[in-house]
Scaffold this active site. Sequence first.
Site, PDB file in Angstrom:
ATOM      1  N   LYS A  60      -3.124 -12.221  11.091  1.00 13.96           N
ATOM      2  CA  LYS A  60      -4.243 -12.758  10.297  1.00 13.96           C
ATOM      3  C   LYS A  60      -3.730 -13.476   9.048  1.00 13.96           C
ATOM      4  CE  LYS A  60      -6.471  -9.816   7.320  1.00 13.96           C
ATOM      5  NZ  LYS A  60      -6.562 -10.270   5.924  1.00 13.96           N
ATOM      6  N   ASN A  61      -2.802 -12.826   8.333  1.00 12.00           N
ATOM      7  CA  ASN A  61      -2.399 -13.372   7.037  1.00 12.00           C
ATOM      8  C   ASN A  61      -1.434 -14.555   7.137  1.00 12.00           C
ATOM      9  OD1 ASN A  61      -4.141 -11.623   5.869  1.00 12.00           O
ATOM     10  ND2 ASN A  61      -2.579 -10.153   5.174  1.00 12.00           N
ATOM     11  N   ARG A  82     -10.974 -13.777   0.400  1.00 11.37           N
ATOM     12  CA  ARG A  82     -10.114 -14.253  -0.679  1.00 11.37           C
ATOM     13  C   ARG A  82      -9.188 -15.395  -0.249  1.00 11.37           C
ATOM     14  NH1 ARG A  82      -8.292 -12.968  -5.682  1.00 11.37           N
ATOM     15  NH2 ARG A  82      -6.137 -13.530  -6.026  1.00 11.37           N
ATOM     16  N   CYS A 140     -13.385  -7.496  -6.057  1.00 17.27           N
ATOM     17  CA  CYS A 140     -12.713  -6.916  -4.919  1.00 17.27           C
ATOM     18  C   CYS A 140     -12.667  -5.390  -4.994  1.00 17.27           C
ATOM     19  CB  CYS A 140     -11.309  -7.474  -4.948  1.00 17.27           C
ATOM     20  SG  CYS A 140     -10.311  -6.869  -3.673  1.00 17.27           S
ATOM     21  N   ARG A 143      -8.229  -8.928  -8.509  1.00 14.80           N
ATOM     22  CA  ARG A 143      -7.425  -9.912  -7.762  1.00 14.80           C
ATOM     23  C   ARG A 143      -7.406 -11.209  -8.572  1.00 14.80           C
ATOM     24  NH1 ARG A 143      -7.808  -8.548  -1.955  1.00 14.80           N
ATOM     25  NH2 ARG A 143      -6.224 -10.121  -1.582  1.00 14.80           N
ATOM     26  N   PRO A 144      -6.586 -11.247  -9.644  1.00  8.52           N
ATOM     27  CA  PRO A 144      -6.576 -12.447 -10.497  1.00  8.52           C
ATOM     28  C   PRO A 144      -6.006 -13.662  -9.774  1.00  8.52           C
ATOM     29  CG  PRO A 144      -4.833 -10.915 -11.149  1.00  8.52           C
ATOM     30  CD  PRO A 144      -5.612 -10.233 -10.065  1.00  8.52           C
ATOM     31  N   ILE A 145      -6.199 -14.845 -10.359  1.00  8.50           N
ATOM     32  CA  ILE A 145      -5.656 -16.067  -9.732  1.00  8.50           C
ATOM     33  C   ILE A 145      -4.781 -16.847 -10.720  1.00  8.50           C
ATOM     34  CG2 ILE A 145      -7.489 -16.382  -8.011  1.00  8.50           C
ATOM     35  CD1 ILE A 145      -8.469 -18.623 -10.094  1.00  8.50           C
ATOM     36  N   ASP A 146      -4.358 -16.152 -11.799  1.00 11.37           N
ATOM     37  CA  ASP A 146      -3.581 -16.845 -12.834  1.00 11.37           C
ATOM     38  C   ASP A 146      -2.300 -17.478 -12.286  1.00 11.37           C
ATOM     39  OD1 ASP A 146      -3.092 -13.942 -12.607  1.00 11.37           O
ATOM     40  OD2 ASP A 146      -1.403 -14.363 -13.938  1.00 11.37           O
ATOM     41  N   LEU A 147      -1.665 -16.837 -11.307  1.00  8.73           N
ATOM     42  CA  LEU A 147      -0.405 -17.386 -10.789  1.00  8.73           C
ATOM     43  C   LEU A 147      -0.646 -18.657  -9.974  1.00  8.73           C
ATOM     44  CD1 LEU A 147       1.394 -14.048  -9.793  1.00  8.73           C
ATOM     45  CD2 LEU A 147       1.912 -15.521 -11.756  1.00  8.73           C
ATOM     46  N   ASP A 186      -0.558  -3.029   2.670  1.00  9.53           N
ATOM     47  CA  ASP A 186      -1.566  -3.060   3.737  1.00  9.53           C
ATOM     48  C   ASP A 186      -1.367  -1.950   4.766  1.00  9.53           C
ATOM     49  OD1 ASP A 186      -2.729  -5.215   2.506  1.00  9.53           O
ATOM     50  OD2 ASP A 186      -1.750  -6.714   3.753  1.00  9.53           O
ATOM     51  N   ILE A 242       1.261  -2.311  -5.908  1.00  9.21           N
ATOM     52  CA  ILE A 242       0.683  -3.663  -5.893  1.00  9.21           C
ATOM     53  C   ILE A 242      -0.783  -3.635  -6.331  1.00  9.21           C
ATOM     54  CG2 ILE A 242       0.185  -5.677  -4.436  1.00  9.21           C
ATOM     55  CD1 ILE A 242       2.665  -4.903  -2.816  1.00  9.21           C
ATOM     56  N   ARG A 246     -12.587  -7.836  10.567  1.00  8.79           N
ATOM     57  CA  ARG A 246     -11.931  -8.885   9.793  1.00  8.79           C
ATOM     58  C   ARG A 246     -10.435  -8.953  10.095  1.00  8.79           C
ATOM     59  NH1 ARG A 246     -12.070  -7.930   4.278  1.00  8.79           N
ATOM     60  NH2 ARG A 246     -11.457 -10.088   4.189  1.00  8.79           N
TER      61      ARG A 246
HETATM   62  N1  EPU Z   1      -1.709 -11.217  -8.712  1.00  9.89           N
HETATM   63  C1  EPU Z   1      -1.724 -11.655 -10.012  1.00  9.89           C
HETATM   64  N2  EPU Z   1      -2.065 -12.964 -10.233  1.00  9.89           N
HETATM   65  C2  EPU Z   1      -2.338 -13.821  -9.231  1.00  9.89           C
HETATM   66  C3  EPU Z   1      -2.308 -13.369  -7.897  1.00  9.89           C
HETATM   67  C4  EPU Z   1      -1.982 -12.040  -7.669  1.00  9.89           C
HETATM   68  O1  EPU Z   1      -1.467 -10.897 -10.929  1.00  9.89           O
HETATM   69  O2  EPU Z   1      -2.625 -14.991  -9.516  1.00  9.89           O
HETATM   70  C5  EPU Z   1      -1.366  -9.807  -8.454  1.00  9.89           C
HETATM   71  C6  EPU Z   1      -2.438  -9.066  -7.656  1.00  9.89           C
HETATM   72  O3  EPU Z   1      -3.437  -8.553  -8.489  1.00  9.89           O
HETATM   73  C7  EPU Z   1      -1.637  -7.988  -6.979  1.00  9.89           C
HETATM   74  C8  EPU Z   1      -0.304  -8.678  -6.728  1.00  9.89           C
HETATM   75  O4  EPU Z   1      -0.245  -9.788  -7.607  1.00  9.89           O
HETATM   76  O5  EPU Z   1      -1.416  -6.916  -7.849  1.00  9.89           O
HETATM   77  C9  EPU Z   1      -0.125  -9.165  -5.310  1.00  9.89           C
HETATM   78  O6  EPU Z   1      -1.255  -9.919  -4.891  1.00  9.89           O
HETATM   79  P1  EPU Z   1      -1.095 -11.143  -3.911  1.00  9.89           P
HETATM   80  O7  EPU Z   1      -1.451 -12.391  -4.619  1.00  9.89           O
HETATM   81  O8  EPU Z   1       0.236 -11.082  -3.240  1.00  9.89           O
HETATM   82  O9  EPU Z   1      -2.221 -10.861  -2.843  1.00  9.89           O
HETATM   83  P2  EPU Z   1      -2.927 -11.948  -1.999  1.00  9.89           P
HETATM   84  O10 EPU Z   1      -1.965 -13.042  -1.746  1.00  9.89           O
HETATM   85  O11 EPU Z   1      -4.239 -12.292  -2.596  1.00  9.89           O
HETATM   86  C10 EPU Z   1      -2.195 -11.086   0.359  1.00  9.89           C
HETATM   87  C11 EPU Z   1      -2.860 -10.518   1.581  1.00  9.89           C
HETATM   88  C12 EPU Z   1      -3.369  -9.121   1.296  1.00  9.89           C
HETATM   89  C13 EPU Z   1      -2.171  -8.255   0.864  1.00  9.89           C
HETATM   90  C14 EPU Z   1      -1.468  -8.894  -0.348  1.00  9.89           C
HETATM   91  C15 EPU Z   1      -0.219  -8.153  -0.777  1.00  9.89           C
HETATM   92  C16 EPU Z   1      -3.754 -12.499   2.641  1.00  9.89           C
HETATM   93  C17 EPU Z   1      -4.945 -13.233   3.102  1.00  9.89           C
HETATM   94  N3  EPU Z   1      -3.983 -11.365   1.961  1.00  9.89           N
HETATM   95  O12 EPU Z   1      -3.197 -11.141  -0.638  1.00  9.89           O
HETATM   96  O13 EPU Z   1      -3.850  -8.638   2.540  1.00  9.89           O
HETATM   97  O14 EPU Z   1      -2.613  -6.968   0.532  1.00  9.89           O
HETATM   98  O15 EPU Z   1      -1.103 -10.252  -0.038  1.00  9.89           O
HETATM   99  O16 EPU Z   1       0.686  -8.092   0.267  1.00  9.89           O
HETATM  100  O17 EPU Z   1      -2.622 -12.888   2.916  1.00  9.89           O
HETATM  101  C18 EPU Z   1      -5.203  -7.362   3.968  1.00  9.89           C
HETATM  102  O18 EPU Z   1      -4.769  -8.040   4.916  1.00  9.89           O
HETATM  103  O19 EPU Z   1      -5.875  -6.310   4.131  1.00  9.89           O
HETATM  104  C19 EPU Z   1      -4.931  -7.782   2.587  1.00  9.89           C
HETATM  105  C20 EPU Z   1      -5.626  -7.339   1.544  1.00  9.89           C
END
Ligand code: EPU
Length: 440
Positions: free
Chosen positions: A22-23, A91, A115, A120-124, A311, A333, A403
């Site tokens: 999925k991811n 997301r 969430c 789940r911030p998006i700053d990065l 996960d 995480i 999902r």
């Molecule tokens: N984070 C920040 N700033 C950002 C983005 C993330 O601080 O701008 C933090 C998050 O809050 C978290 C950490 O960085 O603490 C990691 O988050 P990440 O961005 O890696 O998560 P994601 O990319 O939004 C994907 C998977 C998730 C999985 C995470 C971690 C997808 C669609 N989702 O999410 O999958 O848990 O990576 O491996 O790829 C799931 O499949 O059930 C699921 C939640």
Amino acid sequence: MDRLVIEGGKRLIGEVEISGAKNSTLPILAATLLADESSVIDGVPDLADVNTMIKLLRALGVEAEQEKSLLKVEAKSLVPLAPYELVSQMRAGICVLGPLLAKLGQAKVSLPGGCVIGPRPIDLHIKGLKALGAEIEIVHGYIEAKVPPGKRLRGTKIHLGGAFGSSVLATANVIMAAVLAEGETIIENAACEPEVADLANFLVRMGANVEGQGTPLIKIRGVNRLHGARHTIIPDRIETGTYMIAAAITRGEVLIKDAYWGHVTAVAEKLREIGVTVEDRHDGIYVKADPDQTLRSVDVTAFPYPGFPTDMQAQITALLAVTEGVSVVTEKIYPDRFIHVSELARMGAQVIPDHGRVIIKGVPQLTGAQVMASDLRASAALVLAGLVAEGRTMISRVYHLDRGYERLEEKLTRLGARIWRESDKKKPVENREPMEVKVG
Ligand code: EPU
């Protein structure tokens, strides 16, 4: 609303086939926006999130034709608006931001929203795209991004580490923007997850110049255009790990076919430490635990790849709930990702959440109960607990499982589980559960 019913107590025995990840599928579908021609993606799993992504692509102007796991997509005449109605459902909708910006020079993408597994911030994402030269504002719940008139995105060095380590989708977004940028981009502290590498490999097939995927240092040399490509999605390592634990928790014997060993070694090593037999065989991953065998408690810490995956944290908690001794599961995480714990307690688990970790005292037997799924992986943990519990477990809000787990009941039934879906048609209005945001 559907619910899953499980009669626990059956050993799972047999073979199971793993679906495409999925991811990987979600960002790879977003990446097809970058091509000037059609792309064909194979191994696309039939999942609610994937269907939402296909709807989102269509809303952006993409033509998509699907036949089973084969999807043909062509970005014909794109519009740069990703609406709230679709992005709020998932997301991963945010990963259309990078491709739209790179291809059209502008993008308006709804913020993905709150969430249940924690903030789940998006700053990065924003930091990375701004470093490439985008101007970004948050207006009325939308991320509005544009490349200044007369300019292109330009390559630079970007450090993508955050307080909780690297970010999977921020790395994906920045790679997808950088492939069409001018010059060289270097991403430091890039996410090393296999899904990021799969995305990068697809982009390379489209004519992009990407190196270092799967490591924390990714180098991208921008090109002027990308063409369509054919790609097969990697097997889902989280689905693989979930069936590995299903075999272990039921003291079963399962061969997990089409799985990739190199992606699940952290889970395999933990299971071996617990006392489960796990073998990398030529035809799949073999997992066995004997019914009279005593499994050992272990400590587990979830952190970015190649560490133990967040996960899989809920699923291993379910296994440790019936493993003799005291185990501690720490989440690095998403420190709040423990909603499954209270539901497992309803089934007799002795589990105490404690600031970013859970302390588990293994019990000899769980008992079936009515429980509620709260997010995708938490739901998987409840299914695993239900498989081993004495009596009947009923899991409501089963749409969470749809999902991320393709044909779950069918695959488990083939392995010998007693599991089926029931529909609760006559639901009184006054008992309706509050609306919630889906995650993933
Ligand atoms: N984070 C920040 N700033 C950002 C983005 C993330 O601080 O701008 C933090 C998050 O809050 C978290 C950490 O960085 O603490 C990691 O988050 P990440 O961005 O890696 O998560 P994601 O990319 O939004 C994907 C998977 C998730 C999985 C995470 C971690 C997808 C669609 N989702 O999410 O999958 O848990 O990576 O491996 O790829 C799931 O499949 O059930 C699921 C939640």
